[in-house]
Scaffold this motif. Structure first.
Motif, short mmCIF file in Angstrom:
data_model
loop_
_atom_site.label_atom_id
_atom_site.label_comp_id
_atom_site.label_asym_id
_atom_site.label_seq_id
_atom_site.Cartn_x
_atom_site.Cartn_y
_atom_site.Cartn_z
N ASP A 1 0.83 -1.21 0.00
CA ASP A 1 0.00 0.00 0.00
C ASP A 1 0.87 1.26 0.00
O ASP A 1 0.55 2.24 -0.68
CB ASP A 1 -0.92 0.00 1.22
CG ASP A 1 -1.97 -1.10 1.15
OD1 ASP A 1 -2.23 -1.59 0.03
OD2 ASP A 1 -2.53 -1.46 2.21
N VAL A 2 1.95 1.22 0.74
CA VAL A 2 2.86 2.37 0.80
C VAL A 2 3.51 2.60 -0.56
O VAL A 2 3.62 3.74 -1.03
CB VAL A 2 3.91 2.16 1.90
CG1 VAL A 2 4.92 3.31 1.90
CG2 VAL A 2 3.25 2.03 3.26
N LEU A 3 3.93 1.51 -1.22
CA LEU A 3 4.53 1.66 -2.55
C LEU A 3 3.51 2.20 -3.55
O LEU A 3 3.85 3.02 -4.41
CB LEU A 3 5.09 0.31 -3.02
CG LEU A 3 6.33 -0.20 -2.29
CD1 LEU A 3 6.74 -1.57 -2.83
CD2 LEU A 3 7.47 0.78 -2.40
N GLY A 4 2.26 1.75 -3.45
CA GLY A 4 1.23 2.27 -4.33
C GLY A 4 1.00 3.76 -4.11
O GLY A 4 0.82 4.53 -5.07
N LEU A 5 1.03 4.19 -2.84
CA LEU A 5 0.89 5.61 -2.53
C LEU A 5 2.05 6.41 -3.10
O LEU A 5 1.85 7.50 -3.67
CB LEU A 5 0.80 5.79 -1.01
CG LEU A 5 0.81 7.24 -0.50
CD1 LEU A 5 -0.42 8.00 -1.00
CD2 LEU A 5 0.90 7.27 1.02
N ALA A 6 3.27 5.90 -2.96
CA ALA A 6 4.44 6.61 -3.48
C ALA A 6 4.39 6.72 -5.00
O ALA A 6 4.74 7.77 -5.57
CB ALA A 6 5.71 5.88 -3.04
N ILE A 7 3.91 5.68 -5.66
CA ILE A 7 3.80 5.73 -7.13
C ILE A 7 2.79 6.79 -7.55
O ILE A 7 3.02 7.55 -8.50
CB ILE A 7 3.42 4.34 -7.68
CG1 ILE A 7 4.58 3.35 -7.46
CG2 ILE A 7 3.06 4.42 -9.16
CD1 ILE A 7 4.23 1.92 -7.84
#
Length: 770
Positions: free
Chosen positions: A118-124
């Protein structure tokens, strides 16, 4: 990377309590002691330190890259989803750095762990939705994957990894453990972390990112770097020949290495009553005018233009406190000229000042027009080959200048005939083992320099057959006025000063034990490697200066704030490697035994030390003599005496009178040891003159008598070592038939015992080994 390259980086740090585990990077206790760490740091502490080093480094480098901080698995999340966006994409500043060094460092999370995907999706999304244009986009993830599952891995392969490829985003994983690393054994990792190793390998295989070991990342960003500048090449011509047959080769030049110089400080106006508000204004990025406006009660904007003026050799700041027509305080610049006229100091006008230069003891004035005509101008920018010389004729001590230029064929002209000429010249110099002597002019108005061009061919790693790796390296040579002449006593005057085989072996052992070729450890495979490489050592003076400047900005300018100690990583770069330090202990002990050092004290010094300390220092003054400093008058002693003797010889006086005159003159000099210490070289020249004169007249007894009596009393002094360097000894029977000194006695003259007075004998005090 182009000059206008600009990156966007999202920094995501895991704040969950599992990050509080100690770092398991395999650092042994000895290394930890060398680093100054009393205990291991936690993974969270290292992660925060890594973020601090990154932002701190980019601030000083004035980086154009923009950063955004995401904290996940934290109770401080605004929406209760476990993560928080601290800022939007922006250039690094002290606001972000203060947050990392303060609240983030002291954070204690009691929240539930967030999902890494979820954090990686937010960063993207943050990188994709931004309207700013960037050349590269990256995500730096700092976590220990304590809750990573199989579902997370599948989601990354099918969703996150696809998005990273689609939007050309690089993922950088900074973790305490990495694949193919011996620092963390697999037995110490949990099942979730073993799955994370598989994720890192997948990232590398798909070329969508890379990974770093946490402690190595901390070390890599621990140094301060200045603003990067793209060096501009110097384009000119290399002239070979003269006149109509001259050949002008278009060349370019770049500096391979140049000393880094930090920016000079500027003078700003700081009202003394506003000591606390000024740092806050600077921290917020305000301009100088805004700083002063915020520090004053009025709304006036102050235009600060500080200047320096020379008054009686002191630098003073000229400030005009009178308000101008707009009501602003103005700082005027100017230089005040003062001169002592009739015993009083008076100001003089600038028009009354004229340039002058010393010619001997006289000041020669000349006007500005004269000054321009005095300047050397040749209107010939570039390099001209004056001739060629063997490389063996270039003494290494004659290499001067602060930088070396790498010359290459100018790639800008469309025709490449000049490149063939340049390459042929380099190849010919290499074959002949020669260098080209050149005259160098930076510009049309610059003074000429002398130098030489050394051929150099660097290996082409790409292997494409390109010839751009052929260079000529320019090094400046001195003129006659630049060369300094020194004379040193020889260390090989007598065999007894030569080292023994045991002493040579001891030094050889020390050199072998301190070999740097195997003192380091390769970061990739852990094998021994070369230590203290030039490319990996930063200037400790600049680094500590940046460290203190950063500390002052972070903690303010209060007097109670002390400057920090030198960082451990920097201290390790300027100290002996631990491996060498351990291996050299035995050799150092061996050298201390083979080369015993003694401290020499004279009898007068011992008497002085034994006097009660309660005695007045004025009472001791007559017994304390300072060494006389040699002056120009002292340097003429030998010349005057030899001149008088030459006059006696011209008058055909008998040698008995000449030798008696010389004996009296030398004994007068020997009577004052301070005079002898200050004029060692001149007196030795006098003795050499006396010896040659005795050989010319074939009368050696007076000279030998002087050498056996007065001269020997100076055994062990500086004068004695000058005598040894001159290899001055007695006149033997082989040199003169009048002599009664054997050749063996003359050769062993320096080994004869001195008939010194007991009060003047040196007292040897042995120094205990530390």
């Amino acid at each position: 990377m182009s000059r206008n390259a600009k990156e966007a980086i999202v920094l995501a740090i895991d704040c969950w309590r599992a990050m509080s585990a100690e770092s398991t990077d395999g650092t042994d206790d000895a290394d930890a002691a060398d680093d100054g760490n009393s205990g291991r740091q936690t993974q969270y502490q290292l992660s925060v330190e890594c973020l601090e080093n990154i932002i701190r480094q980019k601030i000083f480098a004035e980086s154009k890259n923009e950063y955004q901080l995401i904290e996940f698995s934290t109770a401080a999340a605004a929406a209760g989803n476990g993560y928080r966006l601290f800022n939007s994409l922006s250039q690094p500043d002290f606001t972000l750095l203060t947050h990392i060094c303060g609240p983030l460092r002291d954070h204690n999370s009691s929240a539930s762990p967030s999902n890494v995907m979820d954090v990686l999706g937010l960063a993207i999304r943050q990188l994709v939705e931004t309207e700013k244009k960037f050349t590269e986009k990256k995500i730096a993830l700092l976590t220990n994957f304590s809750t990573f599952t199989d579902e997370d891995y599948k989601r990354f392969v099918h969703q996150i990894g696809y998005q990273l490829k689609r939007f050309d985003i690089q993922l950088i994983v900074i973790c305490d453990f990495i694949p193919s690393s011996s620092t963390v054994p697999p037995k110490q990792l949990s099942k979730c972390q073993l799955k994370a190793l598989k994720l890192m390998e997948y990232i590398e295989e798909q070329d969508i990112g890379y990974y770093y070991q946490l402690r190595k990342a901390v070390h890599q960003f621990s140094h301060f770097v200045g603003k990067k500048t793209t060096p501009a090449a110097w384009y000119s011509t290399l002239e070979l020949g003269k006149g109509l047959n001259a050949l002008n080769i278009p060349i370019g030049a770049l500096m391979k290495a140049q000393q880094f110089k930090k920016k000079t400080g500027i003078v700003i106006f700081k009202p003394p009553q506003q000591q606390e508000t000024l740092p806050a204004a600077i921290e917020s990025g305000a301009t100088t005018s805004a700083i002063i406006s915020s520090s004053m009660d009025t709304n006036d904007t102050v235009d600060v233009k500080p200047s320096l003026a020379t008054i009686d050799g002191q630098i003073q700041l000229i400030v005009d406190n009178q308000n101008n027509s707009t009501g602003d305080q103005a700082v005027e610049s100017g230089t005040i000229y003062q001169s002592a006229i009739d015993g009083t100091i008076k100001n003089i006008e600038k028009e009354e000042v004229i340039y002058a230069h010393k010619y001997g003891q006289t000041l020669v004035p000349f006007s500005d027009d004269d000054k321009k005509s005095f300047d050397y101008t040749n209107n010939q920018k570039g390099m001209r080959i004056l001739g060629f010389a063997s490389v063996n004729d270039i003494d290494i001590t004659y290499r001067m200048g602060q930088k070396s230029w790498y010359l290459f064929a100018d790639p800008r002209p469309k025709k490449h005939n000049h490149r063939l000429v340049f390459q042929t010249l380099v190849a010919a110099l290499l074959d002949m083992q020669s260098v080209a002597i050149v005259r160098y002019n930076w510009s049309d108005r610059s003074s000429p320099q002398m130098g030489y061009l050394m051929p150099l061919i660097e290996s082409n790693n790409e292997g494409n057959g390109d010839d751009d790796n052929m260079f000529l390296v320019f090094t400046q040579l001195p003129f006659d006025e630049d060369v300094r002449h020194y004379s040193f006593p020889s260390l090989y005057s007598k065999p007894r000063f030569s080292p023994t085989d045991d002493q040579l072996a001891a030094v050889d052992g020390l050199i072998d034990s301190m070999d740097l070729m195997t003192a380091g450890i390769d970061e990739d495979d852990g094998n021994p490697s070369e230590a203290l490489l030039t490319e990996s050592i930063y200037n400790p003076q600049n680094q500590y200066w940046f460290q203190c400047l950063y500390h002052r900005q972070l903690y303010g300018t209060t007097k109670s704030t002390e400057m920090p100690q030198m960082s451990d990583s920097l201290r390790n770069c300027i100290e002996i490697p631990r491996k060498n330090r351990q291996k050299s202990i035995e050799n150092l002990v061996n050298i201390s035994q083979k080369f015993p050092l003694n401290s020499i004290k004279s009898a007068n010094k011992q008497k002085l030390d034994s006097i009660s300390s309660q005695q007045s220092i004025d009472d001791l003054q007559p017994d304390i003599k300072r060494v006389k400093i040699s002056t120009d008058e002292d340097n003429k002693i030998a010349a005057n005496i030899m001149s008088n003797i030459d006059g006696m010889i011209d008058n055909r006086e008998p040698f008995e009178n000449v030798s008696k005159k010389l004996d009296n003159q030398l004994n007068e000099l020997f009577a004052d040891r301070n005079t002898v210490d200050a004029n060692c070289e001149q007196i030795v020249d006098l003795l050499d003159f006396y010896r040659k004169l005795s050989l010319m007249y074939s009368q050696s007894k007076s000279f030998n008598q002087l050498m056996l009596t007065s001269v020997k009393s100076f055994r062990g002094t500086d004068f004695w070592y000058y005598l040894l360097a001159k290899e001055l000894t007695l006149i033997s029977m082989n040199d003169c038939s009048d002599s009664d000194i054997s050749q063996e006695m003359a050769d062993n003259y320096t080994n004869l015992s001195a008939d010194d007075n007991e009060d003047n004998k040196p007292i040897v005090v042995k120094q205990e080994p530390q």
